[in-house]
Design an enzyme around this catalytic site. Structure first.
Site, PDB file in Angstrom:
ATOM      1  N   TYR A 173      32.785  64.687  79.808  1.00 44.74           N
ATOM      2  CA  TYR A 173      33.796  63.782  79.277  1.00 44.74           C
ATOM      3  C   TYR A 173      35.215  64.269  79.580  1.00 44.74           C
ATOM      4  O   TYR A 173      36.179  63.522  79.451  1.00 44.74           O
ATOM      5  CB  TYR A 173      33.644  63.607  77.758  1.00 44.74           C
ATOM      6  CG  TYR A 173      32.380  62.878  77.333  1.00 44.74           C
ATOM      7  CD1 TYR A 173      31.529  62.308  78.265  1.00 44.74           C
ATOM      8  CD2 TYR A 173      32.049  62.752  75.990  1.00 44.74           C
ATOM      9  CE1 TYR A 173      30.373  61.658  77.883  1.00 44.74           C
ATOM     10  CE2 TYR A 173      30.890  62.101  75.589  1.00 44.74           C
ATOM     11  CZ  TYR A 173      30.055  61.554  76.552  1.00 44.74           C
ATOM     12  OH  TYR A 173      28.916  60.904  76.158  1.00 44.74           O
TER      13      TYR A 173
ATOM     14  N   LYS B  70      19.690  71.200  80.127  1.00 41.62           N
ATOM     15  CA  LYS B  70      18.903  70.659  81.254  1.00 41.62           C
ATOM     16  C   LYS B  70      18.895  71.746  82.328  1.00 41.62           C
ATOM     17  O   LYS B  70      19.329  71.550  83.467  1.00 41.62           O
ATOM     18  CB  LYS B  70      19.562  69.344  81.729  1.00 41.62           C
ATOM     19  CG  LYS B  70      18.768  68.559  82.738  1.00 41.62           C
ATOM     20  CD  LYS B  70      17.535  67.894  82.184  1.00 41.62           C
ATOM     21  CE  LYS B  70      16.771  67.165  83.266  1.00 41.62           C
ATOM     22  NZ  LYS B  70      15.391  66.839  82.905  1.00 41.62           N
TER      23      LYS B  70
ATOM     24  N   ASP C  50      15.437  66.066  77.782  1.00 43.93           N
ATOM     25  CA  ASP C  50      14.451  64.973  77.796  1.00 43.93           C
ATOM     26  C   ASP C  50      13.336  65.238  76.780  1.00 43.93           C
ATOM     27  O   ASP C  50      12.897  64.327  76.056  1.00 43.93           O
ATOM     28  CB  ASP C  50      13.880  64.731  79.209  1.00 43.93           C
ATOM     29  CG  ASP C  50      13.758  65.996  80.044  1.00 43.93           C
ATOM     30  OD1 ASP C  50      14.214  67.062  79.593  1.00 43.93           O
ATOM     31  OD2 ASP C  50      13.190  65.937  81.144  1.00 43.93           O
TER      32      ASP C  50
ATOM     33  N   ASP D 196      26.092  63.504  72.087  1.00 47.31           N
ATOM     34  CA  ASP D 196      26.504  62.122  71.821  1.00 47.31           C
ATOM     35  C   ASP D 196      25.265  61.220  71.786  1.00 47.31           C
ATOM     36  O   ASP D 196      25.047  60.435  70.855  1.00 47.31           O
ATOM     37  CB  ASP D 196      27.456  61.700  72.955  1.00 47.31           C
ATOM     38  CG  ASP D 196      28.192  60.416  72.663  1.00 47.31           C
ATOM     39  OD1 ASP D 196      28.029  59.880  71.555  1.00 47.31           O
ATOM     40  OD2 ASP D 196      28.928  59.940  73.549  1.00 47.31           O
TER      41      ASP D 196
ATOM     42  N   ASP E 191      22.935  59.580  68.274  1.00 48.31           N
ATOM     43  CA  ASP E 191      22.686  58.147  68.036  1.00 48.31           C
ATOM     44  C   ASP E 191      21.188  57.903  67.849  1.00 48.31           C
ATOM     45  O   ASP E 191      20.774  57.125  66.994  1.00 48.31           O
ATOM     46  CB  ASP E 191      23.187  57.304  69.219  1.00 48.31           C
ATOM     47  CG  ASP E 191      24.602  56.793  68.993  1.00 48.31           C
ATOM     48  OD1 ASP E 191      25.358  57.489  68.289  1.00 48.31           O
ATOM     49  OD2 ASP E 191      24.952  55.716  69.514  1.00 48.31           O
TER      50      ASP E 191
END
Ligand code: NAD
Length: 370
Positions: free
Chosen positions: A141, A191, A223, A247, A251
């Site tokens: 970001y 990852k 994942d 992020d 959610d």
């Protein structure tokens, strides 16, 4: 106690839920004889419309002069076509960077009374209690270069995922500190099978773990983490992860509790005021309808009292009031299965304030008799 709170309602339902959270803070101040001074600032799309900048200097000053910042949400379709440098989200990222709020804490707690609002089976979610610690100032970001250009006749878009060792170390240390006071387990999500930044992340996590021999560390690929959050969310205590993974996973985690409208967050700084905000966005689909769930914003206000003002009792009174109101069966539309008997945002705020006032009145009477 006398404290200054900067209030940045932002856009869409951010305005509606922040109004509720401020009313709750005023009620708490009244009951516990504190003085909270609220100063309002512009951020996001609203700030673009009024002064042409999503995080104007006046707002920077209001935040820097405050003891804590209460934020709503930013963004909406009205500003989607604007160039990247003046989009509402740019204001949010600039605020985080300016205030150096690097540690985003997102607690995920289960409410017995909302068991039917979760899409998961009861046996999977009963007893869920973990916290996501998301790195907030690095990663994709913020990385440079970020651009669009044409190369050999083809349009390309570039984002850069970059992390410094020091950025990783401070967020992993925050996670271990939190875990040492909870269930003593850190799940570091990365990852590392693909990304270089994740391999550095993993190395640093291993190093930090040596300072906390009583806290267990496990590594998990993002994942797999997405899968385990649904399959066995009770296995988690503290999840620590980089900006974008955090992020997305938070959610996903919000649905364990029944709705995005339930999850609060704290973004902590060690150099200035910390920021408290619901994890949801501006929800343009329900904006202006008095339908938004104000609980995430109200629980963010409780986190503000706990983390910035060390008012643990007051924070607990808010959290208890939310539990009582849910137990009494009050639901905003997002928490209702059939949509029947829902209450509005303002009614939910009123119910929570009534529960706070009743609770503190009872406490005062008890104090008189002890
Ligand atoms: P969103 O979180 O705004 O909404 C997703 C869904 O959840 C919608 O159906 C919405 O109605 C529902 N929802 C969200 N908050 C709710 C609440 N309090 N009560 C009841 N239902 C609620 O995400 P989105 O639709 O992807 O994004 C909308 C805008 O918000 C975009 O412009 C996005 O960039 C922005 N956004 C801002 C933030 C932030 O300010 N921190 C975070 C996420 C998204």
């Amino acid at each position: 106690m006398k404290k200054k709170i900067a209030v940045l309602p932002g856009d869409g339902v951010g305005k509606e839920v922040t109004k509720g959270a401020v009313e709750v803070l005023k009620a708490v101040a009244n009951c516990f004889e504190h003085q909270f001074e609220f100063t309002y600032g512009l951020i996001g799309g609203d700030a673009i419309d009024q002064v042409g900048n999503p995080f104007p200097d006046a707002t920077v000053q209001i935040c820097q002069q405050a003891d804590a910042v209460l934020l709503g949400s930013v963004g909406g379709p009205k500003w989607d076509a604007l160039p990247a440098n003046i989009r509402p989200e740019k204001g949010l990222l600039a605020m985080r960077k300016t205030l150096d709020v690097y540690a985003n804490l997102r607690p995920v707690s289960f409410y017995q009374s909302l068991i039917d609002a979760s899409p998961l089976k009861k046996e999977y979610i009963e007893g869920v209690d973990f916290i996501i610690v998301r790195e907030l100032l690095g990663g994709i970001y913020f990385g440079e270069p970020r651009e669009r250009k044409v190369e050999q006749g083809e349009e390309i878009a570039i984002d850069t995922l970059v992390y410094k060792r020091t950025e990783i170390k401070r967020i992993i240390e925050s996670a271990f500190e939190i875990a040492s006071k909870r269930g003593k387990k850190v799940t570091s999500v990365d990852k590392a099978n693909v990304l270089e930044s994740s391999r550095l992340w993993r190395e640093v996590a291993e190093e930090v773990a040596k300072q906390y021999p009583d806290v267990a560390l496990e590594h998990m690929l993002v994942d797999a983490a997405a899968m385990h959050l649904i399959r066995n969310p009770k296995r988690f205590d503290v999840i620590v992860t980089e900006n974008m993974f955090g992020d997305i996973l938070s959610d996903e985690a919000s649905m364990l509790t029944g709705s995005l409208g339930m999850l609060p967050s704290a973004s902590l700084s060690t150099t200035g005021p910390s920021v408290y905000e619901p994890i949801h966005g501006s929800a343009p689909d329900i904006e202006g309808q008095n339908k938004a769930n104000p609980i995430a914003a109200i629980l963010s206000a409780a986190m503000l009292l706990r983390h910035s003002f060390e008012l643990e009792e007051e924070a607990k009174v808010i959290e208890k009031a939310v539990g009582q109101v849910l137990n009494a069966g009050h639901r905003t539309a997002d928490l209702s299965i059939d949509g029947k008997g829902c209450i509005s945002t303002t009614k939910m705020v009123g119910e929570i304030i009534d529960a706070i006032v009743d609770d503190s009145a009872i406490s005062k009477i008890m104090t008189c008799y002890t």
